[in-house]
Write a protein that holds these residues in place. Structure first.
Motif, PDB file in Angstrom:
ATOM      1  N   UNK A 146      15.979   3.562  -0.375  1.00 38.04           N
ATOM      2  CA  UNK A 146      14.808   2.692  -0.223  1.00 38.04           C
ATOM      3  C   UNK A 146      13.545   3.545  -0.138  1.00 38.04           C
ATOM      4  N   UNK A 147      12.513   3.152  -0.867  1.00 37.65           N
ATOM      5  CA  UNK A 147      11.226   3.846  -0.830  1.00 37.65           C
ATOM      6  C   UNK A 147      10.572   3.671   0.531  1.00 37.65           C
ATOM      7  N   UNK A 148      10.657   2.464   1.069  1.00 39.23           N
ATOM      8  CA  UNK A 148      10.042   2.179   2.365  1.00 39.23           C
ATOM      9  C   UNK A 148      11.052   1.457   3.249  1.00 39.23           C
ATOM     10  N   UNK A 149      11.042   1.813   4.515  1.00 40.88           N
ATOM     11  CA  UNK A 149      11.870   1.118   5.489  1.00 40.88           C
ATOM     12  C   UNK A 149      11.003   0.797   6.690  1.00 40.88           C
ATOM     13  N   UNK A 150      11.379  -0.229   7.401  1.00 41.90           N
ATOM     14  CA  UNK A 150      10.607  -0.592   8.575  1.00 41.90           C
ATOM     15  C   UNK A 150      11.478  -1.246   9.614  1.00 41.90           C
ATOM     16  N   UNK A 151      11.004  -1.168  10.829  1.00 41.93           N
ATOM     17  CA  UNK A 151      11.666  -1.845  11.923  1.00 41.93           C
ATOM     18  C   UNK A 151      10.578  -2.340  12.860  1.00 41.93           C
ATOM     19  N   UNK A 152      10.763  -3.582  13.341  1.00 39.12           N
ATOM     20  CA  UNK A 152       9.794  -4.170  14.266  1.00 39.12           C
ATOM     21  C   UNK A 152      10.552  -4.642  15.486  1.00 39.12           C
ATOM     22  N   UNK A 153       9.953  -4.449  16.634  1.00 39.62           N
ATOM     23  CA  UNK A 153      10.538  -4.940  17.877  1.00 39.62           C
ATOM     24  C   UNK A 153       9.528  -4.817  18.993  1.00 39.62           C
ATOM     25  N   UNK A 154       9.433  -5.842  19.801  1.00 42.60           N
ATOM     26  CA  UNK A 154       8.530  -5.798  20.947  1.00 42.60           C
ATOM     27  C   UNK A 154       7.083  -5.552  20.570  1.00 42.60           C
ATOM     28  N   UNK A 155       6.693  -6.004  19.386  1.00 43.54           N
ATOM     29  CA  UNK A 155       5.308  -5.822  18.960  1.00 43.54           C
ATOM     30  C   UNK A 155       5.032  -4.478  18.311  1.00 43.54           C
ATOM     31  N   UNK A 156       6.033  -3.652  18.124  1.00 43.76           N
ATOM     32  CA  UNK A 156       5.840  -2.345  17.498  1.00 43.76           C
ATOM     33  C   UNK A 156       6.485  -2.353  16.117  1.00 43.76           C
ATOM     34  N   UNK A 157       5.717  -1.946  15.127  1.00 43.99           N
ATOM     35  CA  UNK A 157       6.201  -1.842  13.756  1.00 43.99           C
ATOM     36  C   UNK A 157       6.201  -0.365  13.371  1.00 43.99           C
ATOM     37  N   UNK A 158       7.353   0.137  13.032  1.00 40.43           N
ATOM     38  CA  UNK A 158       7.479   1.522  12.575  1.00 40.43           C
ATOM     39  C   UNK A 158       7.874   1.482  11.109  1.00 40.43           C
ATOM     40  N   UNK A 159       7.050   2.103  10.274  1.00 41.59           N
ATOM     41  CA  UNK A 159       7.286   2.104   8.837  1.00 41.59           C
ATOM     42  C   UNK A 159       7.455   3.540   8.368  1.00 41.59           C
ATOM     43  N   UNK A 160       8.465   3.752   7.550  1.00 43.89           N
ATOM     44  CA  UNK A 160       8.657   5.042   6.911  1.00 43.89           C
ATOM     45  C   UNK A 160       8.625   4.804   5.412  1.00 43.89           C
ATOM     46  N   UNK A 161       7.763   5.516   4.727  1.00 44.51           N
ATOM     47  CA  UNK A 161       7.665   5.401   3.277  1.00 44.51           C
ATOM     48  C   UNK A 161       7.780   6.808   2.713  1.00 44.51           C
ATOM     49  N   UNK A 162       8.745   7.014   1.829  1.00 46.03           N
ATOM     50  CA  UNK A 162       8.984   8.348   1.278  1.00 46.03           C
ATOM     51  C   UNK A 162       8.651   8.378  -0.205  1.00 46.03           C
ATOM     52  N   UNK A 163       7.916   9.374  -0.609  1.00 43.85           N
ATOM     53  CA  UNK A 163       7.698   9.664  -2.020  1.00 43.85           C
ATOM     54  C   UNK A 163       7.409  11.151  -2.126  1.00 43.85           C
ATOM     55  N   UNK A 164       7.448  11.670  -3.327  1.00 48.91           N
ATOM     56  CA  UNK A 164       7.348  13.124  -3.505  1.00 48.91           C
ATOM     57  C   UNK A 164       6.059  13.719  -2.956  1.00 48.91           C
ATOM     58  N   UNK A 165       4.946  13.031  -3.141  1.00 50.55           N
ATOM     59  CA  UNK A 165       3.678  13.606  -2.728  1.00 50.55           C
ATOM     60  C   UNK A 165       2.700  12.487  -2.396  1.00 50.55           C
ATOM     61  N   UNK A 166       2.175  12.512  -1.198  1.00 50.37           N
ATOM     62  CA  UNK A 166       1.181  11.525  -0.783  1.00 50.37           C
ATOM     63  C   UNK A 166      -0.207  12.128  -0.891  1.00 50.37           C
ATOM     64  N   UNK A 167      -1.115  11.363  -1.449  1.00 57.16           N
ATOM     65  CA  UNK A 167      -2.531  11.741  -1.423  1.00 57.16           C
ATOM     66  C   UNK A 167      -3.137  11.069  -0.204  1.00 57.16           C
ATOM     67  N   UNK A 168      -4.054  11.762   0.440  1.00 59.30           N
ATOM     68  CA  UNK A 168      -4.678  11.202   1.631  1.00 59.30           C
ATOM     69  C   UNK A 168      -5.302   9.852   1.328  1.00 59.30           C
ATOM     70  N   UNK A 169      -5.906   9.698   0.162  1.00 57.51           N
ATOM     71  CA  UNK A 169      -6.545   8.434  -0.195  1.00 57.51           C
ATOM     72  C   UNK A 169      -5.540   7.281  -0.202  1.00 57.51           C
ATOM     73  N   UNK A 170      -4.308   7.544  -0.615  1.00 61.27           N
ATOM     74  CA  UNK A 170      -3.279   6.503  -0.609  1.00 61.27           C
ATOM     75  C   UNK A 170      -2.933   6.090   0.825  1.00 61.27           C
ATOM     76  N   UNK A 171      -2.863   7.073   1.704  1.00 62.60           N
ATOM     77  CA  UNK A 171      -2.531   6.780   3.098  1.00 62.60           C
ATOM     78  C   UNK A 171      -3.683   6.014   3.757  1.00 62.60           C
ATOM     79  N   UNK A 172      -4.916   6.436   3.471  1.00 62.42           N
ATOM     80  CA  UNK A 172      -6.079   5.742   4.020  1.00 62.42           C
ATOM     81  C   UNK A 172      -6.098   4.297   3.541  1.00 62.42           C
ATOM     82  N   UNK A 173      -5.765   4.079   2.285  1.00 70.85           N
ATOM     83  CA  UNK A 173      -5.692   2.710   1.748  1.00 70.85           C
ATOM     84  C   UNK A 173      -4.665   1.888   2.518  1.00 70.85           C
ATOM     85  N   UNK A 174      -3.512   2.458   2.796  1.00 68.41           N
ATOM     86  CA  UNK A 174      -2.476   1.771   3.561  1.00 68.41           C
ATOM     87  C   UNK A 174      -2.978   1.441   4.966  1.00 68.41           C
ATOM     88  N   UNK A 175      -3.585   2.421   5.642  1.00 66.98           N
ATOM     89  CA  UNK A 175      -4.115   2.209   6.985  1.00 66.98           C
ATOM     90  C   UNK A 175      -5.241   1.172   6.983  1.00 66.98           C
TER      91      UNK A 175
END
Length: 177
Positions: free
Chosen positions: A67-96
């Motif tokens: 899976x490219x992205x996985x997530x788990x939510x519980x008690x109001x907390x969402x933890x997301x892991x997204x894996x790809x070969x190379x992240x550009x900061x701009x892509x992460x900022x867009x996600x945030x």
């Protein structure tokens, strides 16, 4: 704000052990004191992969299965892991940018084109200021003999002054939203 980003981004940069994480923590607390919300992103610049929190739980199994992205939510907390070969900061900022926050604080990514607070230990690290762009403020561990510049220079011991500057900076950023 920069690069068409909808929310303010402020980088905290400096060499290893310059106090970046400590400063990030102080700024996050200060945003909360003023009713603002902050998100934080740290660049794992020491090589290798950062530790994953999910271990062998279901989300870890999904990631191992491809899976490219996985997530788990519980008690109001969402933890997301997204894996790809190379992240550009701009892509992460867009996600945030989709998170309900007023500010994204980024630790590291020195060469990125966002506004920055630069931490330096002293005169021996002044060359860093020549290498960087978008400097908003400098915080030094010891007094510096630099010419007056377009940005304020604080001593690390002047915490009240640089936190007051940060509040003023945030108010300016949020007014332009």
């Amino acid at each position: 704000m920069a690069l068409g980003v909808k929310k303010p981004v402020l980088q905290i940069v400096g060499f290893q052990n310059s106090g970046k994480t400590t400063l990030m923590t102080k700024l996050i607390k200060k945003t909360g004191e003023h009713g603002w919300t902050a998100a934080a992103l740290k660049h794992h610049g020491h090589g290798g992969l950062p530790l994953l929190l999910e271990g062998q739980k279901d989300s870890g199994k999904y990631r191992q299965a491809g899976a490219l992205a996985t997530g788990v939510e519980g008690g109001g907390r969402l933890q997301i892991t997204v894996a790809k070969d190379n992240w550009k900061l701009e892509e992460i900022v867009e996600l945030y940018g989709h998170f309900p926050v007023d500010l994204l604080l980024v630790e590291g990514y020195k060469q990125a084109q966002y506004p920055k607070i630069v931490l330096i230990k002293g005169e021996q690290e002044l060359d860093l200021l020549d290498e960087l762009t978008h400097i908003q403020a400098v915080i030094s561990w010891e007094p510096l003999s630099i010419k007056p510049s377009a940005f304020p220079v604080f001593l690390l011991s002047e915490e009240a002054a640089y936190l007051q500057w940060f509040v003023y900076y945030m108010k300016r950023c949020l007014l332009t939203d």
